[in-house]
Each structure stands twice: as structure tokens, then as C-alpha cells.
Enzyme design. Structure first.
Site, PDB file in Angstrom:
ATOM      1  N   ASN A   1       0.797  -1.229   0.000  1.00  0.00           N
ATOM      2  CA  ASN A   1       0.000   0.000   0.000  1.00  0.00           C
ATOM      3  C   ASN A   1       0.828   1.276   0.000  1.00  0.00           C
ATOM      4  O   ASN A   1       0.289   2.376  -0.165  1.00  0.00           O
ATOM      5  CB  ASN A   1      -0.941   0.010   1.215  1.00  0.00           C
ATOM      6  CG  ASN A   1      -0.188  -0.071   2.532  1.00  0.00           C
ATOM      7  OD1 ASN A   1       0.801  -0.803   2.643  1.00  0.00           O
ATOM      8  ND2 ASN A   1      -0.631   0.666   3.535  1.00  0.00           N
TER       9      ASN A   1
ATOM     10  N   GLY B   1       5.205   3.054  -0.381  1.00  0.00           N
ATOM     11  CA  GLY B   1       6.648   2.923  -0.514  1.00  0.00           C
ATOM     12  C   GLY B   1       7.085   1.901  -1.550  1.00  0.00           C
ATOM     13  O   GLY B   1       6.573   1.850  -2.669  1.00  0.00           O
ATOM     14  N   ILE B   2       8.059   1.078  -1.163  1.00  0.00           N
ATOM     15  CA  ILE B   2       8.624   0.082  -2.070  1.00  0.00           C
ATOM     16  C   ILE B   2       7.553  -0.916  -2.519  1.00  0.00           C
ATOM     17  O   ILE B   2       7.465  -1.273  -3.695  1.00  0.00           O
ATOM     18  CB  ILE B   2       9.798  -0.652  -1.389  1.00  0.00           C
ATOM     19  CG1 ILE B   2      10.965   0.319  -1.184  1.00  0.00           C
ATOM     20  CG2 ILE B   2      10.244  -1.854  -2.210  1.00  0.00           C
ATOM     21  CD1 ILE B   2      12.084  -0.249  -0.326  1.00  0.00           C
TER      22      ILE B   2
ATOM     23  N   ARG C   1      -2.559  -3.526   6.513  1.00  0.00           N
ATOM     24  CA  ARG C   1      -3.405  -3.547   7.710  1.00  0.00           C
ATOM     25  C   ARG C   1      -4.690  -2.760   7.495  1.00  0.00           C
ATOM     26  O   ARG C   1      -5.687  -2.992   8.181  1.00  0.00           O
ATOM     27  CB  ARG C   1      -2.617  -3.010   8.902  1.00  0.00           C
ATOM     28  CG  ARG C   1      -1.547  -3.985   9.383  1.00  0.00           C
ATOM     29  CD  ARG C   1      -0.765  -3.469  10.559  1.00  0.00           C
ATOM     30  NE  ARG C   1       0.137  -4.497  11.077  1.00  0.00           N
ATOM     31  CZ  ARG C   1       1.001  -4.300  12.057  1.00  0.00           C
ATOM     32  NH1 ARG C   1       1.093  -3.111  12.640  1.00  0.00           N
ATOM     33  NH2 ARG C   1       1.788  -5.285  12.477  1.00  0.00           N
TER      34      ARG C   1
ATOM     35  N   TYR D   1      15.808  -4.473  13.732  1.00  0.00           N
ATOM     36  CA  TYR D   1      15.505  -4.458  12.295  1.00  0.00           C
ATOM     37  C   TYR D   1      16.575  -5.207  11.501  1.00  0.00           C
ATOM     38  O   TYR D   1      16.265  -6.020  10.626  1.00  0.00           O
ATOM     39  CB  TYR D   1      15.412  -3.010  11.831  1.00  0.00           C
ATOM     40  CG  TYR D   1      15.026  -2.826  10.386  1.00  0.00           C
ATOM     41  CD1 TYR D   1      13.710  -3.031   9.964  1.00  0.00           C
ATOM     42  CD2 TYR D   1      15.957  -2.421   9.442  1.00  0.00           C
ATOM     43  CE1 TYR D   1      13.341  -2.841   8.645  1.00  0.00           C
ATOM     44  CE2 TYR D   1      15.604  -2.237   8.117  1.00  0.00           C
ATOM     45  CZ  TYR D   1      14.288  -2.449   7.723  1.00  0.00           C
ATOM     46  OH  TYR D   1      13.931  -2.261   6.407  1.00  0.00           O
TER      47      TYR D   1
ATOM     48  N   LYS E   1      16.092  -8.567   9.150  1.00  0.00           N
ATOM     49  CA  LYS E   1      16.387  -8.537   7.719  1.00  0.00           C
ATOM     50  C   LYS E   1      17.536  -9.482   7.358  1.00  0.00           C
ATOM     51  O   LYS E   1      17.556 -10.061   6.267  1.00  0.00           O
ATOM     52  CB  LYS E   1      16.709  -7.103   7.278  1.00  0.00           C
ATOM     53  CG  LYS E   1      15.510  -6.156   7.357  1.00  0.00           C
ATOM     54  CD  LYS E   1      14.374  -6.606   6.453  1.00  0.00           C
ATOM     55  CE  LYS E   1      13.257  -5.599   6.355  1.00  0.00           C
ATOM     56  NZ  LYS E   1      12.177  -6.017   5.438  1.00  0.00           N
TER      57      LYS E   1
END
Length: 239
Positions: free
Chosen positions: A11, A13-14, A34, A145, A149
Site C-alpha cells: 500500500n 513505498g517500495i 493492515r 531491524y 532482515k
């Protein structure tokens, strides 16, 4: 040939750029978020928006059931949904750490496992996980984070070995700093500091990340699996 594509976190950005790239190429595209809303940028395309929190296994199952009913079994999965809760280690709460792992790593496990059940039966599939240069380089204040990742790399490479005999490829794209709403809030001084460390001297456009994802999902990339493709302007070289 139009394929059934799912982009989690599609929905903004990237993820939004990736969903748009597939839709413009003629694929049937579903996005989860969401909110479950269709972004204005995708209004011109017939994109299926499904409300789904990937930290909830029941919602993941329900989302896949809806997508399978409306556009067929997922043939291309782009696991992009993720969150950040940045803070230094000594200030990081248990929730700051566990919630980021739960969304970025465990949530990815849920959607990949669900997609793989149908891919195995079809004996074909493309999975692309969106990691980050931070998962390879590390970054102060982002231990949670970066751990999530980095975990995607080991996860992808294990599945590449596990599912390769069924013509299912699993690859990772590791973007650097991308010009999105998340980076737009940074101060001008911080933006200049970041760019100074990037050999190409600029942020990536979201469409440049989307192009790498589309390539890995194409027939031309049929012999690429277990790869980590950096789209970072050279920031993570050697990692």
C-alpha cells in the site's frame, strides 16, 4: 501470460512501486496491508486489496483464501511487509525487539509457507523477499531491524535448497536508502550524511527496486535462486 501476484505491504513505498510494476506488466496483482485499502496510485489498475496483519496466522490464511478465489493461486509472492522500532540497545524493550522480529521475519515465514503449499502442487513459483542493506551492514539503533532482515537471507537460502527441485526460486532483494515517506522525514543534514556514504551519490527510486523484483520473478531469472541482489547504489559492497 498474466500471473497471480501477491505483494505484502503493497500500500505504500517500495511495496506500492512493486505492485504497480507488476500491474502495468499485465499481471493480476493483490496487495495486503493492515488497512485493506487501495492506494490512489493503484486506482487505475485492477488491484485486489486485502486487509491482513501478517502477525496473525488466521488473517494470513483468510487473505490467501480470498486471493485464490478471486485471482487464482499465488504464483509470484513478494514478501515486503515490515516495520521498524529504532532505538539503541540499552533503550530497546523486549517488545521493540520481538514485535519487529514477529512482523519482519516470522510474518514472512507465514506468507511464504502459505504460498508454497500451492506452488509445490503446481511445481513452479517465484518468491522474492525484501530485506535491506542494514541486514548486511548493520546500523546503530537498528539491532532489531537488522536482525530481522539478516534472518531473511538464511531463510531464503534454506528454502532455495528445499524447494528448488520443484522449480520454485527464492531470492532476496536488499535495498539501500530509498526515496519513500519513511526517509522523507529525515533531516536534511542526515540525508546528506547518508548520501555521502553511497558511491552513486543519491537515494534509490522505488521503481528501481521494483525493477529488480520483476526481473527475479521473470522467466529470464529462472536459473537464479538463493541470491541476494543489492539495490543500494554500492553502499553495501563486500557484504
Amino acid at each position: 501470460m498474466s500471473r497471480s501476484v501477491l505483494v505484502t505491504g503493497g500500500n505504500r513505498g517500495i511495496g506500492l512501486a512493486i505492485a504497480k510494476a507488476f500491474a502495468e506488466a499485465g499481471d493480476k496483482v493483490a496487495i495486503t496491508s493492515r488497512s485493506g485499502e487501495v492506494p490512489a496510485e493503484l486506482a487505475a489498475h485492477e488491484v485486489l486489496a486485502v486487509k491482513c496483519d501478517i502477525t496473525d496466522a488466521a488473517q494470513v490464511d483468510a487473505a490467501f483464501a480470498e486471493i485464490e478465489e478471486k485471482q487464482g493461486a499465488v504464483e509470484v509472492l513478494v514478501a515486503n511487509a515490515g516495520i521498524t522500532k529504532d532505538t539503541l540497545l540499552l533503550r530497546m524493550s523486549e517488545d521493540d525487539f520481538s514485535s519487529v522480529i514477529e512482523t519482519n521475519l516470522t510474518g514472512t515465514f507465514r506468507v511464504v509457507k502459505r504460498a508454497a503449499t500451492k506452488m509445490l502442487r503446481a511445481r513452479k513459483g517465484r518468491v522474492v523477499l525484501i530485506s535491506s542493506v542494514v541486514g548486511l551492514l548493520g546500523s546503530p539503533g537498528q539491532a532489531n531491524y537488522a536482525a530481522s532482515k539478516a534472518g531473511l537471507v538464511g531463510f531464503a537460502r534454506s528454502l532455495a535448497r528445499e524447494l528448488g527441485s520443484r522449480n520454485i526460486t527464492i531470492n532476496v532483494v536488499a535495498p539501500g536508502f530509498v526515496d519513500t515517506d519513511m526517509t522523507a522525514v529525515l533531516s536534511e543534514d542526515r540525508r546528506k550524511e547518508i548520501v555521502a556514504g553511497v558511491p552513486l551519490g543519491r537515494y534509490a527510486a522505488p521503481a528501481e527496486v521494483a525493477a529488480a523484483v520483476r526481473f527475479l520473478s521473470s522467466d529470464e531469472a529462472a536459473y537464479i535462486t538463493g541470491a541476494v541482489i543489492p539495490v543500494d547504489g554500492g553502499l553495501g559492497m563486500g557484504h
